[in-house]
Structure formats: structure tokens, C-alpha cells
Design a protein around this motif. Structure first.
Motif, mmCIF file in Angstrom:
data_model
loop_
_atom_site.group_PDB
_atom_site.id
_atom_site.type_symbol
_atom_site.label_atom_id
_atom_site.label_comp_id
_atom_site.label_asym_id
_atom_site.label_seq_id
_atom_site.Cartn_x
_atom_site.Cartn_y
_atom_site.Cartn_z
ATOM 1 N N ARG A 37 -30.312 -31.970 30.654
ATOM 2 C CA ARG A 37 -29.026 -32.582 30.289
ATOM 3 C C ARG A 37 -28.539 -33.499 31.418
ATOM 4 N N ASN A 38 -28.706 -33.045 32.653
ATOM 5 C CA ASN A 38 -28.313 -33.831 33.823
ATOM 6 C C ASN A 38 -29.101 -35.144 33.888
ATOM 7 N N MET A 39 -30.381 -35.081 33.545
ATOM 8 C CA MET A 39 -31.222 -36.282 33.550
ATOM 9 C C MET A 39 -30.705 -37.299 32.532
ATOM 10 N N PHE A 40 -30.317 -36.815 31.363
ATOM 11 C CA PHE A 40 -29.751 -37.718 30.355
ATOM 12 C C PHE A 40 -28.414 -38.283 30.828
ATOM 13 N N LYS A 41 -27.598 -37.433 31.428
ATOM 14 C CA LYS A 41 -26.293 -37.878 31.938
ATOM 15 C C LYS A 41 -26.471 -39.002 32.966
ATOM 16 N N LYS A 42 -27.499 -38.876 33.800
ATOM 17 C CA LYS A 42 -27.785 -39.897 34.819
ATOM 18 C C LYS A 42 -28.536 -41.097 34.247
ATOM 19 N N GLN A 43 -28.915 -41.007 32.991
ATOM 20 C CA GLN A 43 -29.664 -42.053 32.288
ATOM 21 C C GLN A 43 -30.992 -42.372 32.980
ATOM 22 N N ILE A 44 -31.718 -41.299 33.338
ATOM 23 C CA ILE A 44 -33.029 -41.489 33.963
ATOM 24 C C ILE A 44 -34.164 -40.916 33.119
ATOM 25 N N CYS A 45 -33.850 -40.468 31.903
ATOM 26 C CA CYS A 45 -34.933 -39.910 31.101
ATOM 27 C C CYS A 45 -34.838 -40.337 29.647
ATOM 28 N N PHE A 46 -35.943 -40.121 28.978
ATOM 29 C CA PHE A 46 -36.076 -40.413 27.558
ATOM 30 C C PHE A 46 -36.767 -39.225 26.909
ATOM 31 N N LEU A 47 -36.398 -38.956 25.689
ATOM 32 C CA LEU A 47 -37.073 -37.940 24.894
ATOM 33 C C LEU A 47 -37.793 -38.662 23.769
ATOM 34 N N GLN A 48 -39.096 -38.493 23.728
ATOM 35 C CA GLN A 48 -39.894 -39.054 22.641
ATOM 36 C C GLN A 48 -40.353 -37.904 21.760
ATOM 37 N N ILE A 49 -40.228 -38.099 20.469
ATOM 38 C CA ILE A 49 -40.654 -37.076 19.513
ATOM 39 C C ILE A 49 -41.535 -37.721 18.459
ATOM 40 N N GLY A 50 -42.638 -37.044 18.149
ATOM 41 C CA GLY A 50 -43.507 -37.453 17.062
ATOM 42 C C GLY A 50 -43.255 -36.558 15.862
ATOM 43 N N PHE A 51 -42.997 -37.179 14.713
ATOM 44 C CA PHE A 51 -42.694 -36.448 13.485
ATOM 45 C C PHE A 51 -43.787 -36.700 12.442
ATOM 46 N N ILE A 52 -44.138 -35.660 11.736
ATOM 47 C CA ILE A 52 -44.988 -35.780 10.554
ATOM 48 C C ILE A 52 -44.253 -35.047 9.438
ATOM 49 N N ASP A 53 -44.027 -35.738 8.352
ATOM 50 C CA ASP A 53 -43.266 -35.173 7.227
ATOM 51 C C ASP A 53 -41.924 -34.606 7.689
ATOM 52 N N GLU A 54 -41.255 -35.364 8.547
ATOM 53 C CA GLU A 54 -39.926 -35.014 9.080
ATOM 54 C C GLU A 54 -39.910 -33.755 9.943
ATOM 55 N N LYS A 55 -41.084 -33.269 10.360
ATOM 56 C CA LYS A 55 -41.166 -32.124 11.248
ATOM 57 C C LYS A 55 -41.657 -32.588 12.613
ATOM 58 N N ALA A 56 -40.972 -32.159 13.675
ATOM 59 C CA ALA A 56 -41.409 -32.498 15.030
ATOM 60 C C ALA A 56 -42.728 -31.788 15.317
ATOM 61 N N VAL A 57 -43.745 -32.568 15.676
ATOM 62 C CA VAL A 57 -45.051 -31.993 15.995
ATOM 63 C C VAL A 57 -45.444 -32.247 17.443
ATOM 64 N N ALA A 58 -44.739 -33.155 18.108
ATOM 65 C CA ALA A 58 -45.042 -33.466 19.506
ATOM 66 C C ALA A 58 -43.778 -33.963 20.187
ATOM 67 N N MET A 59 -43.733 -33.774 21.504
ATOM 68 C CA MET A 59 -42.581 -34.241 22.265
ATOM 69 C C MET A 59 -43.031 -34.653 23.663
#
Length: 182
Positions: A37-59
Motif C-alpha cells: 500500500r505504501n508503494m502505491f501511495k508513493k507511486q513507485i509500483c504497478f500491479l499487473q494482472i492477467g485474466f482469463i475468463d474474468e478470473k485472475a490467473v497471474a499477477m
């Protein structure tokens, strides 16, 4: 696979990626949620998510410090029931394409365990198959017992930092800044 990148914290989004992260990294150096959460607050990170059929399968959690042209892949995982199907490689390719589209990221880097175990060598082989090169320098953190090496992928030819030690200076700064104020 649908690929989405987030540059802000959202409980609903983390509910998709968090279980994959926890399953893969709990007890293996996972950063606590408050640090993420702190990393997001500082704007130094990104979260990437891969979805298949609207289900998260990778991050993946990736990070970038202001004034530097590198992107650290801090964590990346594929849900267990989707492993060995090319999803990890596709995630790396999608992160690479996303990074190139930003026009400010010149290299990607990741740290890997340096000990010659079958599991570690398998991880190194995965990243090499994704185009990463292994540096020679072995880094010893004071807060974790295992040694690490940096791997890198130049996105812009001719921009490589000169050594693994320099890569770890950047990676170390990223980790330090991640924890500050958490």
C-alpha cells in the motif's frame, strides 16, 4: 489473456491478485500488504494482472523509482492450476510491451536466488527464456540469508548498467524506498 495494469491501490483489485501473491510468496520474502500500500501511495509500483475468463490467473508487482529508467519486477506469480501453460512467459511479454509503451523505461530487472538448487536454476532458466541475462555479481542482503543475482533485459539497445553491482544499487534503493514510512 487479458492484461491490466493498475497504478493505484484498490481493495477489490487486490482481492483478485492477493491470493496468487500470498500462495506464491508467503514465507518466502513477501512484502506485507501495508508495504505494498505504501508503494502505491508513493507511486513507485504497478500491479499487473492477467485474466482469463474474468478470473485472475497471474499477477506481478513491478516498481520504478523517479529519475531512473529501470523497471524492477518485484514479484510475479501464476496461479498454481494455470502453471506450465505459458502464462508466465505471456505475462513477461505483456509487461515488456507495457514498459516499452511508456517511452521512459529502458531496462527491466529482477533478482533471483543465486544458490545452485534445482528450483533456483529452473527460475533462472525461465527468465533467460524470456530474454533476461544473468549478471555475475552475487549480492548478500543483511536481512535475508540467501544470496541473490540480478537479471536484466535491455529494452533500449546500449542502455545496460555496467555491472550486477550497479543493478543491485538500484534494486536496493527500490526496496529501501518501498519500506520507508510503511
Amino acid at each position: 489473456m487479458e492484461f491490466r495494469t493498475y497504478d493505484y491501490w484498490d481493495d477489490k483489485i487486490w482481492a483478485e491478485a492477493g491470493p496468487i501473491y500470498e500462495k506464491a510468496f508467503a514465507g518466502k520474502g513477501a512484502k506485507p500488504e501495508k508495504v505494498i500500500r505504501n508503494m502505491f501511495k508513493k507511486q513507485i509500483c504497478f500491479l499487473q494482472i492477467g485474466f482469463i475468463d474474468e478470473k485472475a490467473v497471474a499477477m506481478a508487482l513491478t516498481g520504478k523509482l523517479p529519475g531512473n529508467h529501470g523497471l524492477v519486477i518485484d514479484y510475479m506469480a501464476v496461479r498454481e492450476d494455470w502453471q506450465h501453460l505459458g502464462i508466465g512467459r505471456e505475462m513477461v511479454d505483456r509487461i515488456k510491451d507495457w514498459a516499452i509503451s511508456k517511452n521512459e523505461i529502458e531496462r527491466m530487472m529482477i533478482e533471483v536466488e543465486a544458490e545452485s538448487t534445482a528450483e533456483n536454476l529452473s527460475r533462472i532458466h525461465f527468465w533467460e527464456n524470456c530474454g533476461f541475462s544473468l549478471s555475475d555479481y552475487v549480492h548478500h542482503y543483511i536481512w535475508v540469508p540467501e544470496p541473490y543475482k540480478a537479471m536484466y533485459l535491455d529494452l533500449v539497445p546500449g542502455t545496460f548498467l555496467q555491472s550486477g553491482k550497479e543493478l543491485f544499487q538500484y534494486i536496493g534503493q527500490f526496496h529501501k524506498f518501498s519500506f520507508q514510512g510503511a
